[in-house]
Structure formats: structure tokens, C-alpha cells
Design a protein around this motif. Structure first.
Motif, PDB file in Angstrom:
ATOM      1  N   ASN A 476       0.846  -1.192   0.000  1.00  0.00           N
ATOM      2  CA  ASN A 476       0.000   0.000   0.000  1.00  0.00           C
ATOM      3  C   ASN A 476       0.885   1.248   0.000  1.00  0.00           C
ATOM      4  O   ASN A 476       1.433   1.633   1.031  1.00  0.00           O
ATOM      5  CB  ASN A 476      -0.912  -0.004   1.226  1.00  0.00           C
ATOM      6  N   ILE A 477       1.031   1.857  -1.163  1.00  0.00           N
ATOM      7  CA  ILE A 477       1.889   3.047  -1.290  1.00  0.00           C
ATOM      8  C   ILE A 477       1.035   4.267  -1.641  1.00  0.00           C
ATOM      9  O   ILE A 477       1.419   5.096  -2.477  1.00  0.00           O
ATOM     10  CB  ILE A 477       3.020   2.823  -2.319  1.00  0.00           C
ATOM     11  N   GLN A 478      -0.120   4.360  -0.960  1.00  0.00           N
ATOM     12  CA  GLN A 478      -1.006   5.506  -1.195  1.00  0.00           C
ATOM     13  C   GLN A 478      -0.317   6.826  -0.882  1.00  0.00           C
ATOM     14  O   GLN A 478      -0.596   7.848  -1.538  1.00  0.00           O
ATOM     15  CB  GLN A 478      -2.260   5.374  -0.324  1.00  0.00           C
ATOM     16  N   ARG A 479       0.580   6.815   0.124  1.00  0.00           N
ATOM     17  CA  ARG A 479       1.266   8.075   0.482  1.00  0.00           C
ATOM     18  C   ARG A 479       2.065   8.597  -0.713  1.00  0.00           C
ATOM     19  O   ARG A 479       2.041   9.798  -1.014  1.00  0.00           O
ATOM     20  CB  ARG A 479       2.188   7.844   1.674  1.00  0.00           C
ATOM     21  N   ALA A 480       2.780   7.705  -1.407  1.00  0.00           N
ATOM     22  CA  ALA A 480       3.540   8.133  -2.583  1.00  0.00           C
ATOM     23  C   ALA A 480       2.587   8.630  -3.673  1.00  0.00           C
ATOM     24  O   ALA A 480       2.879   9.616  -4.376  1.00  0.00           O
ATOM     25  CB  ALA A 480       4.395   6.978  -3.104  1.00  0.00           C
TER      26      ALA A 480
END
Length: 511
Positions: A476-480
Motif C-alpha cells: 500500500n503506497i497511497q502516500r507516494a
């Protein structure tokens, strides 16, 4: 005294507040009348009378607490002094016995006085013959002086430890010094060595050095031994002792050969438990060495990369066998274990490279493993997932700023191995408790965000569609994704030339 001053002193703790504590005069006696009371079984019996040990302590003033602490310290000092005097008295009794029985000497002809720094004095009657034979210091001093009665008087002032001086004199009367030192601790023998060196008691020096050469040392004791021997400069006589810690003049090539054998031995170890333990130990030792900037010798970059290439070749061979495998379940298990073992070995080497700040070249080396990545994509995930942990390691290190490589190398790393990391992520999490999902996601996000905006877009749009279909099975790389979105659509950098040819419209919002 004015009431305001009294109030101030009560607040500062120098006077007890009579309204807060009850004091009783030790001179006052209280008559106690015993009376009997009847009480039912259901009622509680009267509380027992308070003794001196159970009576609550009144509130103490700061002055009273300071006085008690000073009294305790004084008692401890006095007890220590008494113990020292007892031991000294024992040494003096032994001195009389040995001078009479072993040497056949009666009354002493030298009055020797030892004075400590705090003025504590100990005097003893000893013999010129013994002192002159055993100590070059006393031989010189006693040859220059002669008096009536007690023919010689010698005083040694400003001693660090009177007890050690007295015991050293007793050692002069002993025939078997080495036997006498058995059972002593290292610190005591170091003190005896220092005094023996000061009075040039050669037999005492030799016996203390023989003791130090024969007994084990703790790490703290080792530091004290080396410090004292360097301070005394006994030269040839301490060579045997120092052989324990000083090696022959060495070179980086010779040392690197040793490191190569050690690391190779760990990588090829048969016992898995021993291999894990040795990996942990060697990693810790190498990490300690990395903080010592005065260290002249260290495992070389060439050695570490030589071992990395060896592991990569083994992985290619194992994956090739896995593709062609059509055998029993037992043989599949053996091959899976071999792949996991080689991947784990490479993870260990990468950790060392990162700690040693030598991992920059490995990013390019790993990105260039096209053949290995192709084989990886063609075998079942259960065989290969340990290999993707290497990519995760590198992303975490890049995201933390522990690896500094050009943008092209970072993008090449992800181009070669990111799909494999996506596909293996679920297995990585489930197969090993040591996998930190959040840490991998943070490292991957930070690595992606170091790329050009165009490269970020390619990677994150690809992840977006995959994540919608796989969910938690993908990192889960939603922040990027959020950061890229703001960079691409919200924040304005109109003055910066854009050579990325991105098909994105930038809108100016009214302020």
C-alpha cells in the motif's frame, strides 16, 4: 524569630511543621495500662500496639535527612577502614612468622613506615638483608643510611594504597610468590605489580606477570592490564602477557583473506542454527568496527562483492533447476530450502554492504540481473519470494538515504524487480514474521518519489490499477500516490523547464 521567617524555614524543610507531624521526646516515658475488652467474633480485634519498628516515621526535615545520609556515609567509611586495618594486622602477623621461621631472623633492623595520602600510617620492623636482596630500590636507599638502635628508618609517603604496600613487603619474605598469588583477582595483582615495579622488586614483577599471563581477563580487566603495562614500560618482561592481545605485524591483504574464509564459512555452513548465530555475531562485530574510525583493517569491498557474485550464480543455478523440476515432493522441498538459503545469504551480505556504506554498486548489479529476474517470473511464488526481500532491502535503504545512486540506477532497479516484489508481497508477509509491511511500503514510496515526475507517473499509475484488483496482497503506497498527485496537479513550478513531455494539464488556481 518572626513568624514569617519560621514559615519560610518550614517550607524549605529545615523545621518540622507541628501541625503536620507528631514528635515524641525520647526522654519522656509513657505508662501503659493493660485493659481487657470483650468483642464479638464478628468484630475486629484491637490493633496490636505499635513497636519502634512499626511506628510511622514522622515527616523529616531536609536538614535531618542530610544528617542521616552523612551519618550513614561516615559509618560505611569507618567499617571499610576497620576491615583494612584488620587485613593489615594479618599481614604484619604473617611478616613476623615468615621472618622468624623461613628466614631465621629475629627482630628487624629497619623501621619501614608507609603513609597514605590521607595521613594513615603503618610502621613495621623489617630486615635490611631481605629488603636489599629483593628490591633494588631498598638496596640503594639502605646502603646510604645508618643510625643507632634501629639502624635504618625508611618512610614511603603519598601511597595510593597502604595495604598493597604492606602486602608487597610480605611477598618479599615468601619463597613461592606464584603460589601465593593463586586465588587473587586481577585488580589486586595489578596493584601488587605497580608497587613491585615502583620499588624494583624483580621477583614480584615476574610473579605478577606470570599470573596475568595465565589467568583469563574480563574486557574491563583487559583494558586495565594494557593500560598499566604501557604505563610501566617493562619492555621484554611483559611480552608473554601482551601476546594474548597483540598480533604480529599484519597487512590488509592477509586480514582480508581471513575475513573471506570466515564469511565463506558462514555462507556454506551445514547447520542452519549455527549459521544464523554466526551471521548475527559477525554482523554485530563488523558493525562495532564500523564505528571505530581508527581501525586500520576491515573487510574489503572486493571480498564482499566476490561473495555476492557467488550467491547470484548459485541463485541462477537453483532457479534454473526449479524450472526443469519434475520430481518428488521431497526434492521440491530441498530445492525450495536451497533457494531460500542462498537468498538469505545474499540478504546478509547486502546488510553488511549497507552498514559499510558500500552498497551503491550493488544497486546497479541487482538491477542488471535480467536473467535472474526472468527465471524468477517463471517459477512458483513459494520458491522465489525470499529473493524479493533483497529488492525491499535496497528500497528501504534508498528511502532512508543510506544508499546514494543516480536516478537511472534507481529507476532501473524498479524496472527490473518491482513487478516481482508486487507478486511476492503476499508470500513475503505470510512466510516470515520478520517482514515489516509498513517499513517496506515506506521505503518503496520514498524510492519512487526520488524519481522524475514522469517516472513516478508510470510506476504509480501501474500500481493504482493493480492495487484496485489485489488490495492487501499488494504493498500500500497511497502516500507516494498522494505526493505525486500534489506535485503533478496542485503545486505550481511553472518557471522550471519541463523536458519530461508529460501529457498533464497544469491549472492555475486563483489565490
Amino acid at each position: 524569630m518572626a513568624s514569617r521567617e519560621v514559615s519560610t524555614m518550614i517550607k524549605q524543610g529545615f523545621i518540622s511543621d507541628p501541625t503536620l507531624s507528631l514528635s515524641s521526646s525520647p526522654s519522656r516515658t509513657t505508662s501503659t495500662t493493660t485493659t481487657s475488652k470483650l468483642y464479638s467474633p464478628s468484630s475486629s480485634p484491637p490493633p496490636p500496639p505499635q513497636t519502634e519498628s512499626t511506628r510511622p516515621i514522622p515527616n523529616q526535615t531536609l536538614f535531618e535527612m542530610m544528617s542521616e545520609e552523612h551519618l550513614r556515609d561516615s559509618k560505611a567509611i569507618e567499617e571499610s577502614r576497620k576491615k583494612t586495618q584488620t587485613r593489615i594486622a594479618k599481614f604484619l602477623d604473617e611478616l613476623k612468622t615468615r621472618s622468624s621461621n623461613d628466614w631465621g631472623l629475629r627482630s628487624g633492623d629497619v623501621r619501614l613506615t608507609v603513609v597514605s595520602r590521607d595521613g594513615h600510617r603503618v610502621s613495621m620492623d623489617v630486615h635490611k638483608r631481605v629488603l636489599s636482596e629483593k628490591s633494588r630500590f631498598f638496596a640503594e636507599k639502605l646502603s646510604q643510611r645508618k643510625e643507632k638502635g634501629v639502624s635504618h628508618t625508611v618512610e614511603i609517603s603519598e601511597c595510593d594504597d597502604v595495604e598493597v604496600y604492606v602486602e608487597t613487603v610480605v611477598l618479599m619474605y615468601s619463597d613461592d610468590l606464584k603460589k601465593r598469588l593463586i586465588g587473587e583477582n586481577v585488580n589486586k595483582v595489578l596493584a601488587l605489580l605497580q608497587v613491585s615495579a615502583a620499588i624494583m622488586f624483580d621477583a614480584g614483577i615476574s610473579s605478577c606477570l606470570e599470573y596475568l599471563e595465565a589467568v583469563p581477563w574480563s574486557e574491563d580487566e583487559e583494558e586495565k592490564v594494557l593500560s598499566l603495562l604501557c604505563q610501566l614500560e617493562l619492555h621484554g618482561s611483559m611480552t608473554e602477557v601482551l601476546q594474548r592481545v597483540l598480533s604480529e605485524p599484519s597487512t590488509s591483504v592477509r586480514t582480508d583473506d581471513i575475513f573471506l574464509k570466515l564469511l565463506s564459512g558462514v555462507l556454506q555452513a551445514k547447520d542452519d542454527k549455527a549459521r544464523r548465530e554466526m551471521k548475527t555475531l559477525i554482523s554485530r562485530l563488523l558493525r562495532e568496527d564500523s564505528f571505530d574510525y581508527n581501525s586500520r583493517l576491515d573487510v574489503s569491498k572486493d571480498t564482499l562483492y566476490h561473495l555476492c557474485h557467488r550467491c547470484l550464480c548459485s541463485l541462477v543455478l537453483c532457479l534454473s533447476e526449479a524450472m526443469c523440476m519434475d520430481s518428488s515432493r521431497q526434492e521440491r522441498g530441498v530445492l525450495m530450502a536451497e533457494i531460500a538459503r542462498e537468498a538469505n545469504n545474499l540478504q546478509w551480505l547486502v546488510d553488511i554492504l549497507i552498514d559499510k556504506r558500500m552498497a551503491n554498486d550493488f544497486v546497479k548489479l541487482w538491477a542488471d540481473q535480467k536473467e535472474l529476474a526472468e527465471l524468477h517470473s517463471r517459477i512458483p511464488t513459494m520458491y522465489r519470494h525470499e529473493i524479493s526481500r533483497i529488492t525491499a532491502q535496497l528500497c528501504i535503504a534508498i528511502g532512508r538515504g543510506n544508499i546514494l545512486v543516480p536516478k537511472d540506477s534507481r529507476f532501473s532497479l524498479l524496472s527490473t524487480w518491482l513487478d516481482a516484489l508486487y507478486e511476492d508481497f503476499r508470500w513475503m508477509r505470510r512466510a516470515s514474521r520478520s517482514v515489516d509491511k509498513k517499513l517496506i511500503e515506506e521505503g518503496l514510496s520514498q524510492t519512487i518519489l526520488t524519481l522524475s515526475l514522469r517516472q513516478q507517473q508510470v510506476i504509480l499509475l501501474n500500481w493504482f490499477h493493480r492495487f484496485l484488483n489485489k488490495g492487501d496482497d499488494y504493498p500500500n503506497i497511497q502516500r507516494a500516490f498522494e505526493v505525486w498527485w500534489r506535485r503533478a496537479f496542485i503545486r505550481q513550478y511553472a518557471d522550471v523547464p519541463d523536458s519530461s513531455n508529460m501529457q498533464i494539464t497544469i491549472c492555475n488556481y486563483p489565490t
